[in-house]
Scaffold this motif. Structure first.
Motif, PDB file in Angstrom:
ATOM      1  N   ILE A 210     -10.122  -1.063   6.260  1.00 39.29           N
ATOM      2  CA  ILE A 210      -8.745  -0.998   6.760  1.00 39.29           C
ATOM      3  C   ILE A 210      -7.759  -0.772   5.608  1.00 39.29           C
TER       4      ILE A 210
ATOM      5  N   HIS B 276      -3.219  -0.024   4.918  1.00 41.04           N
ATOM      6  CA  HIS B 276      -1.879  -0.220   5.472  1.00 41.04           C
ATOM      7  C   HIS B 276      -1.563   0.901   6.485  1.00 41.04           C
ATOM      8  N   PRO B 277      -0.903   0.582   7.593  1.00 44.41           N
ATOM      9  CA  PRO B 277      -0.659   1.617   8.618  1.00 44.41           C
ATOM     10  C   PRO B 277       0.192   2.775   8.095  1.00 44.41           C
ATOM     11  N   HIS B 278       1.025   2.519   7.079  1.00 47.12           N
ATOM     12  CA  HIS B 278       1.834   3.612   6.536  1.00 47.12           C
ATOM     13  C   HIS B 278       1.378   3.987   5.125  1.00 47.12           C
TER      14      HIS B 278
ATOM     15  N   ARG C 121      -6.076   8.105   4.835  1.00 47.47           N
ATOM     16  CA  ARG C 121      -6.603   8.123   6.202  1.00 47.47           C
ATOM     17  C   ARG C 121      -8.127   8.200   6.182  1.00 47.47           C
TER      18      ARG C 121
ATOM     19  N   THR D 293      -8.021  -4.831  14.795  1.00 48.90           N
ATOM     20  CA  THR D 293      -7.360  -4.113  13.696  1.00 48.90           C
ATOM     21  C   THR D 293      -6.227  -3.226  14.210  1.00 48.90           C
TER      22      THR D 293
ATOM     23  N   ARG E 182      -4.511   0.348   9.821  1.00 47.89           N
ATOM     24  CA  ARG E 182      -5.197   1.627  10.042  1.00 47.89           C
ATOM     25  C   ARG E 182      -6.659   1.487   9.605  1.00 47.89           C
TER      26      ARG E 182
END
Lengths: 432, 163
Positions: free
Chosen positions: B50, B52-54, B58, B154, B158
């Motif tokens: 995983i 950080h979402p930002h 990717r 999760t 990300r």
């Protein structure tokens, strides 16, 4: 001469006080700036002060010859204590220091000293710079040669990682550039280049002689192969070691009488050794298996620019000719396997020998070692080790009662010691 | 790769059995490893990576993730500092992550970090005590990367794809 020259050193007082002052300043800076950063990111472990340490106690027994300590009767003079601090101030900037003390026969006597201390700034992944007292990156294990917990055997192969030389060949004071370059499908490349000087004090000094290493420079390239666990490296270094000799006035007078020194000579001269060493290394360390092999070659050149006419006197025991250049090689192969989480046995065979000279027991050492490591828990380990050794080149003259008329150790008489002998070691280490 | 302990064997019995087998293992493992096939470093291996979402990442190769967790590489492609975070040595996802991605046992990785620590070369990623703590850490740091068990929620972070 060479053996006396490299016979062992400690920190000089002047170097130590300068270094301690610098370190106090550095630690103060770390503490202050670290406090400020920690306040702004109080809950961020990234900025925590990392503290680690270890305490070791060992025992050495040899069937013949004293090795590292007075081991023929068994010796507990085999202790180490270390504590280190590392502070990551920013993702690019880090400080660290390790305080270390040990007792190993005639070496150490629990004099505390900083093994290493540094400021490290990493500009990019492929370029960083460190300054301070830095471990010398040579071979696979030189940087970790004082860390019992980081290896399986008690003694790394002495052909390449001599305990006798640790106190002056472990670290230099200077600069290092380093980097890592991922190479995609072909692995990655780790590289180091360094230069500096080595502060030391002779443990077996001749009277009226000052020892110094004005410079050391070298580098190491380490390739991480795409096969998991396979690493290959090549290391090289060069250093200059000086002996500044102050002859006594009566000796000057005698030499002048023989016409070997000009009138009015003040009795000072500098003898220099220039040492070059290089060698490849390979390691396969995947999962529980470790296999390693290394080779090293050294060449030592002698220089007496001031008064070369004195060489026949200085080297009277070798027919008046300096026994240089001196060439030597060393190699070993080692394997260990972690059978369970708590039990790891292993074996190595190591050799060092002088080249170009008739074979004699004091010009080589063949060492077959078997060892086991028990990890009693996550913070405590116990090791047992046995050695079958042929040769005396790794031994210390003074420790074995071989001295000159002035009481110095005389390594030229190592051929008088027992050729085949055994060593048994036990060591336990607690660490956190 | 270190074998898993069958559920019907105690740890000590399992290790005793390994002790008896260690010689052939030691001799054969370097020959067998290259042909052992590549373990899938994804949810089927028992963990999820995983970020950080930002954050900038990717997807990443196994080799890059290895370099990140061994701190050979310190920045993402956009220059953001990478902050890897580990779980405790006895956590099950750590064992899966270690053998699938780092291709080393947890003990071997710890030995690597002991070498780095005591030679002054670096310090390991922080070891957090729970999966919730790992998720929280990753949420709080744009450059962070961690791993959690395959069943862990999760949704707030990300999941990194392994190329």
């Amino acid at each position: 001469m060479a053996a006396t020259f490299v016979g062992g050193f400690n920190w000089p007082q002047r170097g130590r006080s300068w270094f301690c002052h610098s370190l106090r300043c550095a630690l103060l800076l770390v503490t202050c700036s670290g406090h400020a950063v920690a306040q702004s990111e109080a809950e961020d472990r990234w900025f925590d002060l990392e503290t680690h340490g270890f305490v070791s106690q060992g025992f050495i027994y040899t069937t013949d010859n004293n090795f590292l300590a007075e081991s023929e009767n068994g010796s507990f003079e085999f202790s180490e204590v270390g504590i280190n601090f590392t502070k990551q101030l920013t993702p690019s900037l880090r400080f660290g220091a390790q305080l270390f003390t040990r007792d190993l026969g005639r070496l150490g006597d629990y004099d505390a000293a900083f093994d290493w201390f540094y400021a490290d700034y990493r500009f990019f992944d492929w370029l960083g710079i460190r300054a301070g007292r830095l471990k010398i990156p040579t071979g696979l294990y030189h940087e970790t040669s004082d860390i019992d917990v980081a290896r399986v055997p008690i003694l790394l192969p002495q052909a390449l990682y001599s305990e006798r030389d640790r106190h002056y060949l472990l670290a230099h004071t200077g600069l290092e550039t380093y980097g890592y370059q991922p190479l995609g499908a072909v692995g990655g490349l780790d590289y180091r280049l360094y230069t500096g000087t080595v502060y030391f004090e002779a443990t077996n000094p001749a009277p009226n002689v000052e020892y110094s290493i004005p410079y050391i420079a070298g580098g190491r390239v380490m390739w991480t192969a795409p096969i998991d666990g396979l690493t290959a490296a090549f290391s090289a270094l060069t250093l200059r070691a000086d002996q500044d000799v102050q002859l006594a006035p009566e000796v000057v007078q005698v030499l002048q009488g023989y016409g070997l020194l000009p009138a009015g000579h003040d009795g000072s001269l500098t003898l220099t050794l220039k040492i070059k060493a290089w060698g490849p290394s390979i390691e396969y360390a995947a999962h529980d298996l470790l296999i390693a092999a290394e080779y090293a070659r050294t060449r030592t050149d002698y220089e007496n620019k001031d008064e070369p006419q004195l060489d026949p006197v200085i080297f009277s025991d070798t027919g008046g000719k300096p026994p240089y250049p001196e060439k030597a090689e060393a190699y070993y192969a080692m394997a260990s396997y972690r059978v369970t989480s708590w039990f790891t046995p292993g074996v190595y065979y190591s050799v060092n020998k002088k080249l170009g000279l008739p074979n004699r027991r004091d010009r080589h050492t063949h060492d077959l070692a078997v060892f086991v490591r028990y990890d009693l828990n996550d913070h405590w380990l116990l090791k047992l080790e046995g050695h079958y050794i042929n040769g005396t080149s790794n031994l210390d003259g003074k420790l074995n009662g071989l001295t000159t008329s002035s009481g110095q150790g005389d390594d030229r008489r190592l051929h008088e010691l027992t050729r085949i002998w055994g060593a048994f070691l036990v060591k336990t280490t607690a660490y956190f | 790769m270190r074998p898993c302990r069958p559920s019907n064997l105690s740890t000590r019995a399992f290790e005793r059995r390994r002790l008896l087998r260690f010689v052939p293992c030691a001799l054969l493992s370097p020959l067998v490893e290259p042909f052992a096939g590549v373990a899938r470093a994804d949810e089927q291996a028992g963990f999820k990576l995983i970020v950080h979402p930002h954050g900038p990442a990717r997807a990443a190769s196994r080799e890059l993730i290895t370099d990140v967790f061994l701190k050979r590489v310190a920045r993402w492609e956009d220059g953001e500092a990478i902050k890897p975070v580990d779980q405790r040595p006895d956590a099950r996802p750590r064992s899966s992550f270690s053998s699938s991605i780092l291709r080393r046992s947890v003990a071997a990785v710890r030995r690597y970090w002991q070498q780095q620590i005591f030679s002054g070369r670096g310090v390991p990623p922080p070891e957090l005590a729970s999966e919730e703590a790992v998720v929280a850490y990753v949420l709080n740091h744009r450059g962070a990367i961690g791993y959690v068990g395959a069943a862990t929620d999760t949704a707030s972070v990300r999941v990194l794809r392994v190329r």
